[in-house]
Design a protein around this motif. Structure first.
Motif, short mmCIF file in Angstrom:
data_model
loop_
_atom_site.label_atom_id
_atom_site.label_comp_id
_atom_site.label_asym_id
_atom_site.label_seq_id
_atom_site.Cartn_x
_atom_site.Cartn_y
_atom_site.Cartn_z
N MET B 1 0.85 -1.21 0.00
CA MET B 1 0.00 0.00 0.00
C MET B 1 0.87 1.25 0.00
N MET B 2 1.86 1.26 0.89
CA MET B 2 2.82 2.36 0.99
C MET B 2 3.50 2.60 -0.36
N GLU B 3 3.89 1.47 -0.97
CA GLU B 3 4.59 1.51 -2.24
C GLU B 3 3.73 2.17 -3.32
N LEU B 4 2.44 1.80 -3.34
CA LEU B 4 1.52 2.36 -4.33
C LEU B 4 1.39 3.87 -4.15
N TRP B 5 1.29 4.30 -2.89
CA TRP B 5 1.19 5.73 -2.61
C TRP B 5 2.47 6.45 -3.06
N GLU B 6 3.63 5.83 -2.79
CA GLU B 6 4.92 6.41 -3.20
C GLU B 6 4.96 6.60 -4.72
N LEU B 7 4.52 5.55 -5.45
CA LEU B 7 4.51 5.62 -6.91
C LEU B 7 3.57 6.74 -7.37
N PHE B 8 2.36 6.74 -6.82
CA PHE B 8 1.38 7.74 -7.22
C PHE B 8 1.91 9.15 -6.96
N SER B 9 2.40 9.41 -5.75
CA SER B 9 2.79 10.78 -5.40
C SER B 9 4.03 11.21 -6.18
N THR B 10 4.97 10.27 -6.40
CA THR B 10 6.16 10.61 -7.18
C THR B 10 5.78 11.07 -8.59
N PHE B 11 4.94 10.28 -9.26
CA PHE B 11 4.59 10.63 -10.63
C PHE B 11 3.60 11.80 -10.70
N PHE B 12 2.86 12.00 -9.63
CA PHE B 12 1.97 13.16 -9.57
C PHE B 12 2.80 14.45 -9.61
N ILE B 13 3.89 14.48 -8.82
CA ILE B 13 4.76 15.67 -8.81
C ILE B 13 5.43 15.83 -10.17
N ILE B 14 5.92 14.73 -10.73
CA ILE B 14 6.57 14.80 -12.05
C ILE B 14 5.57 15.31 -13.09
N GLY B 15 4.32 14.87 -12.98
CA GLY B 15 3.29 15.32 -13.92
C GLY B 15 3.12 16.83 -13.93
N PHE B 16 3.34 17.46 -12.79
CA PHE B 16 3.16 18.91 -12.71
C PHE B 16 4.28 19.69 -13.39
N VAL B 17 5.47 19.10 -13.53
CA VAL B 17 6.58 19.85 -14.13
C VAL B 17 6.97 19.30 -15.48
N SER B 18 6.19 18.37 -16.04
CA SER B 18 6.66 17.72 -17.26
C SER B 18 6.48 18.60 -18.49
N PHE B 19 7.06 19.79 -18.42
CA PHE B 19 7.13 20.66 -19.59
C PHE B 19 8.07 20.03 -20.59
N GLY B 20 7.68 20.08 -21.85
CA GLY B 20 8.55 19.48 -22.84
C GLY B 20 8.49 17.97 -22.75
N GLY B 21 7.74 17.51 -21.82
CA GLY B 21 7.42 16.11 -21.63
C GLY B 21 8.50 15.15 -22.06
N GLY B 22 8.09 14.09 -22.65
CA GLY B 22 8.93 13.07 -23.25
C GLY B 22 10.31 12.91 -22.66
N TYR B 23 11.27 13.09 -23.52
CA TYR B 23 12.63 12.75 -23.14
C TYR B 23 13.22 13.71 -22.11
N ALA B 24 12.62 14.90 -21.96
CA ALA B 24 13.12 15.84 -20.96
C ALA B 24 12.87 15.31 -19.56
N MET B 25 11.87 14.45 -19.41
CA MET B 25 11.53 13.96 -18.07
C MET B 25 12.38 12.77 -17.65
N ILE B 26 13.22 12.26 -18.56
CA ILE B 26 14.01 11.08 -18.22
C ILE B 26 14.90 11.29 -16.99
N PRO B 27 15.68 12.39 -16.94
CA PRO B 27 16.50 12.56 -15.74
C PRO B 27 15.67 12.71 -14.47
#
Lengths: 209, 181
Positions: B1-27
């Motif tokens: 359960m903890m793991e699922l929340w970690e995954l969700f919240s991590t990608f939620f934050i990334i989703g907010f800054v994914s300007f230029g999306g795609g390959y810019a988000m790799i790092p």
């Protein structure tokens, strides 16, 4: 709109984007002619110029152009529910396809042949990313200041968290432009002749994917 | 359960800054993945390859695969929701209040700085993946030279022959089977 009519519209939104999604690798601009055909010609939901506006706006929002534009169109046609229907429609097929490929990969990754294939593939991935950098670099560097921001960003990334660097980049843009304006320079914000190339497969366009 | 929340919240934050999306988000994803100990850089490179072969945005695809390898189907769904939710929030807010967003001078200034920084991110992604896959080495072994050749030919196919990345990946895989087994 009647209850039944609303559900019909929502399903049509879902289905329209469900059909388009799997054909567009990398999402983004490859979708434009398909969306135009479905949304403008067939369903007559929007005018052609409106679709162009949606694509321009989708680039200013974080996230993939494909997903953003579907969500914008859904929102325009049926509000919040429409936005959700279109987003689920555009995401579901690619979710399933990438998951299937991923499961296949996790299953066979220890096979020696697959291992050797991936040694070469990793080098190609670096090439694909380098190509993405060249493409977006061409639209990003419009003058000396933007070139300086680009160069300065690379070493900084070895020390700072990338999210901080992205926010710093946005701030650098605002500060640079306001200083330039105060000093009375003519500021070129964008490449004027930048056009959306439909045939450009575009798996990683500028503010995109 | 903890793991699922970690995954969700991590990608939620990334989703907010994914300007230029795609390959810019790799790092960005890479740094989160290694911090959480979800996978090695090499595994992550393979994930990007699979994301590039599939239709759909590379960021969402790699989020889904990181989620799947960490916590199975539930992990894949959590990551997908995390990366998609910011888009629906942004679109709703912008469609309701700022439909002329592109005309605001401050937004234009922001993108004046964002575009070059997104380019730096992509260059950084290329450098760090090249390093972790031993493409940049002090002593030039046959292995390094062959990898650089694959790199050069792939770049040529993309830029000059205008091949689709998915074809480049598949053909490169076949070359790999011949060269490295």
């Amino acid at each position: 709109m009647s209850m039944k009519g609303q559900w019909k519209t929502l399903f049509q939104l879902f289905w329209t984007f469900f059909k388009i999604a799997p054909v567009t690798f990398g999402g983004g601009f490859a979708m434009i002619p398909l969306i135009e055909n479905e949304v403008v010609e067939k369903r007559k939901w929007m005018k052609s110029e409106e679709v162009t506006d949606v694509f321009a706006l989708s680039q200013s929002v974080p996230g993939a152009v494909a997903i953003n534009s579907a969500t914008f169109i859904g929102h325009r046609i049926a509000g919040m529910k429409g936005a959700m229907a279109a987003m689920i429609g555009v995401s579901l097929p690619t979710f399933l396809i990438v998951l299937l490929l991923g499961i296949l990969y996790f299953f066979i990754q220890d096979n020696p042949k697959i291992e050797s294939a991936f040694i070469s593939i990793r080098a190609s991935i670096v090439a694909i990313i380098a190509y993405a950098a060249i493409k977006i670099g061409k639209t990003a560097v419009v003058d000396k200041s933007t070139f300086c921001i680009l160069i300065a960003g690379i070493p900084v990334l070895f020390f700072l968290h990338p999210v901080m660097v992205i926010l710093a980049g946005a701030l650098a843009g605002i500060v640079t432009i306001s200083i330039k304006r105060k000093l009375g320079y003519d500021v070129k914000m964008d490449k004027k002749d930048r056009k959306i190339e439909e045939n450009d497969f575009e798996p990683f366009m500028g503010a995109g994917i | 359960m903890m793991e699922l929340w970690e995954l969700f919240s991590t990608f939620f934050i990334i989703g907010f800054v994914s300007f230029g999306g795609g390959y810019a988000m790799i790092p960005v994803i890479e740094s989160e993945v290694s911090q959480h100990g979800w996978m090695t850089t090499q595994e992550f490179t393979d994930i990007i390859a699979i994301s590039g072969m599939s239709p759909g945005p590379v960021t969402a695809n790699s989020a889904i695969l990181v989620g799947y390898s960490t916590a199975g189907l539930a992990g894949a769904i959590s990551s997908a929701l995390g990366i998609l939710l910011p888009a629906i929030i942004f679109v709703t807010v912008i469609a309701t209040f700022f439909s002329k967003l592109n005309h605001y001078p401050v937004v234009q200034s922001m993108f004046y700085g964002l575009r070059p920084i997104v380019t730096s991110l992509i260059i950084f992604a290329a450098i760090s993946l090249a390093l972790s896959n031993h493409m940049i080495a002090v002593n030039f072994s046959w292995h390094t030279i062959s990898l650089l050749l694959v790199f050069g030919l792939s770049l040529f196919a993309l830029m000059k022959l205008r091949w689709h990345p998915a074809y480049v990946i598949i053909l490169s895989g076949l070359v790999g089977v011949v060269l490295y087994s």
